[in-house]
Design an enzyme around this catalytic site. Structure first.
Site, PDB file in Angstrom:
ATOM      1  CG  HIS A  52       8.429  -8.358   1.961  1.00 55.72           C
ATOM      2  ND1 HIS A  52       8.411  -8.694   3.292  1.00 55.72           N
ATOM      3  CD2 HIS A  52       7.305  -7.622   1.762  1.00 55.72           C
ATOM      4  CE1 HIS A  52       7.349  -8.186   3.873  1.00 55.72           C
ATOM      5  NE2 HIS A  52       6.653  -7.527   2.958  1.00 55.72           N
TER       6      HIS A  52
HETATM    7  C1  T46 Z   1       4.470  -6.369   4.988  1.00 51.66           C
HETATM    8  C2  T46 Z   1       4.934  -5.965   6.340  1.00 51.66           C
HETATM    9  C3  T46 Z   1       4.640  -4.534   6.658  1.00 51.66           C
HETATM   10  C4  T46 Z   1      -0.138 -14.704   6.916  1.00 51.66           C
HETATM   11  O1  T46 Z   1      -0.390 -15.913   7.006  1.00 51.66           O
HETATM   12  N1  T46 Z   1      -1.091 -13.826   6.502  1.00 51.66           N
HETATM   13  C5  T46 Z   1      -0.850 -12.487   6.416  1.00 51.66           C
HETATM   14  O2  T46 Z   1      -1.767 -11.726   6.048  1.00 51.66           O
HETATM   15  C6  T46 Z   1       0.448 -11.991   6.762  1.00 51.66           C
HETATM   16  C7  T46 Z   1       0.749 -10.519   6.683  1.00 51.66           C
HETATM   17  C8  T46 Z   1       1.388 -12.874   7.172  1.00 51.66           C
HETATM   18  N2  T46 Z   1       1.097 -14.207   7.248  1.00 51.66           N
HETATM   19  C9  T46 Z   1       2.135 -15.141   7.725  1.00 51.66           C
HETATM   20  C10 T46 Z   1       3.330 -15.306   6.793  1.00 51.66           C
HETATM   21  C11 T46 Z   1       4.464 -15.595   7.768  1.00 51.66           C
HETATM   22  O3  T46 Z   1       4.497 -16.983   8.041  1.00 51.66           O
HETATM   23  O4  T46 Z   1       2.667 -14.609   8.948  1.00 51.66           O
HETATM   24  C12 T46 Z   1       4.052 -14.870   9.045  1.00 51.66           C
HETATM   25  C13 T46 Z   1       4.837 -13.586   9.281  1.00 51.66           C
HETATM   26  O5  T46 Z   1       4.774 -12.785   8.073  1.00 51.66           O
HETATM   27  P1  T46 Z   1       6.046 -11.997   7.502  1.00 51.66           P
HETATM   28  O6  T46 Z   1       7.285 -12.723   7.814  1.00 51.66           O
HETATM   29  O7  T46 Z   1       5.765 -11.690   6.065  1.00 51.66           O
HETATM   30  O8  T46 Z   1       6.008 -10.656   8.379  1.00 51.66           O
HETATM   31  P2  T46 Z   1       6.764  -9.291   8.101  1.00 51.66           P
HETATM   32  O9  T46 Z   1       6.650  -8.504   9.360  1.00 51.66           O
HETATM   33  O10 T46 Z   1       8.109  -9.525   7.572  1.00 51.66           O
HETATM   34  O11 T46 Z   1       5.915  -8.566   6.961  1.00 51.66           O
HETATM   35  C14 T46 Z   1       4.561  -8.199   7.161  1.00 51.66           C
HETATM   36  C15 T46 Z   1       3.700  -8.542   5.931  1.00 51.66           C
HETATM   37  O12 T46 Z   1       3.831  -9.926   5.625  1.00 51.66           O
HETATM   38  C16 T46 Z   1       4.096  -7.761   4.717  1.00 51.66           C
HETATM   39  O13 T46 Z   1       3.112  -7.830   3.711  1.00 51.66           O
HETATM   40  O14 T46 Z   1       4.560  -5.602   4.050  1.00 51.66           O
HETATM   41  O15 T46 Z   1       4.464  -6.791   7.385  1.00 51.66           O
END
Ligand code: T46
Length: 137
Positions: A52
């Site tokens: 993303h």
């Molecule tokens: C990014 C990279 C480097 C939350 O509820 N609060 C939060 O602050 C974050 C970061 C995530 N979440 C929830 C949303 C999803 O259900 O945690 C779950 C995993 O998040 P995500 O799939 O977005 O994780 P990554 O590793 O793909 O991405 C994360 C960050 O979301 C993003 O901003 O830039 O790490």
């Protein structure tokens, strides 16, 4: 809004025979106010995550333990960065499509973000990302 290039900051390692210490301060070490901190850990070696970009959020990524790689694409330039030191900070701009991969078993990826969590700030559709940011070139 203009395209902003990602950057690497080489932070200071302080310490003595007791061990080491590294500091991150908002607007001093990283070029934004820090509103949110999270860390990614226990990621399997064959997992690729991220996929993303953002509309507003700027982030600083540091592998405080172990290592991982980050693929970046800002529509103009594609690059792969190895994060393998607690002193190496990757500044990710909102316009950076990013994917994290090659996590070592002991990797703890610390992320400092400029904004509170908002699912609406994510661009998870690649075509939409290209369309949105290509216009900014
Ligand atoms: C990014 C990279 C480097 C939350 O509820 N609060 C939060 O602050 C974050 C970061 C995530 N979440 C929830 C949303 C999803 O259900 O945690 C779950 C995993 O998040 P995500 O799939 O977005 O994780 P990554 O590793 O793909 O991405 C994360 C960050 O979301 C993003 O901003 O830039 O790490």
């Amino acid at each position: 809004m203009n395209m902003i290039e990602s950057s690497i900051i080489n932070n200071k390692k302080m310490g003595d025979d007791k061990g080491y210490l590294t500091v991150i301060e908002e607007q001093i070490t990283v070029p934004f106010d820090i509103k949110r901190v999270f860390y990614i850990y226990g990621t399997q070696e064959d997992v690729r995550r991220g996929y993303h970009a953002h509309y507003k959020t700027r982030q600083a990524l540091v592998s405080v333990s172990g290592s991982c790689k980050v693929y970046l694409n800002n529509t103009k330039r594609k690059t792969d960065i190895l994060l393998d030191s607690p002193t190496k900070i990757l500044i990710l701009e909102p316009n950076d499509w990013h994917e994290m991969y090659d996590f070592s078993e002991d990797c703890v990826l610390l992320v400092l973000a400029s904004h509170l969590y908002d699912a609406e700030d994510y661009i998870r559709d690649y075509e939409k990302f290209i369309e949105f940011y290509s216009e900014k070139l």
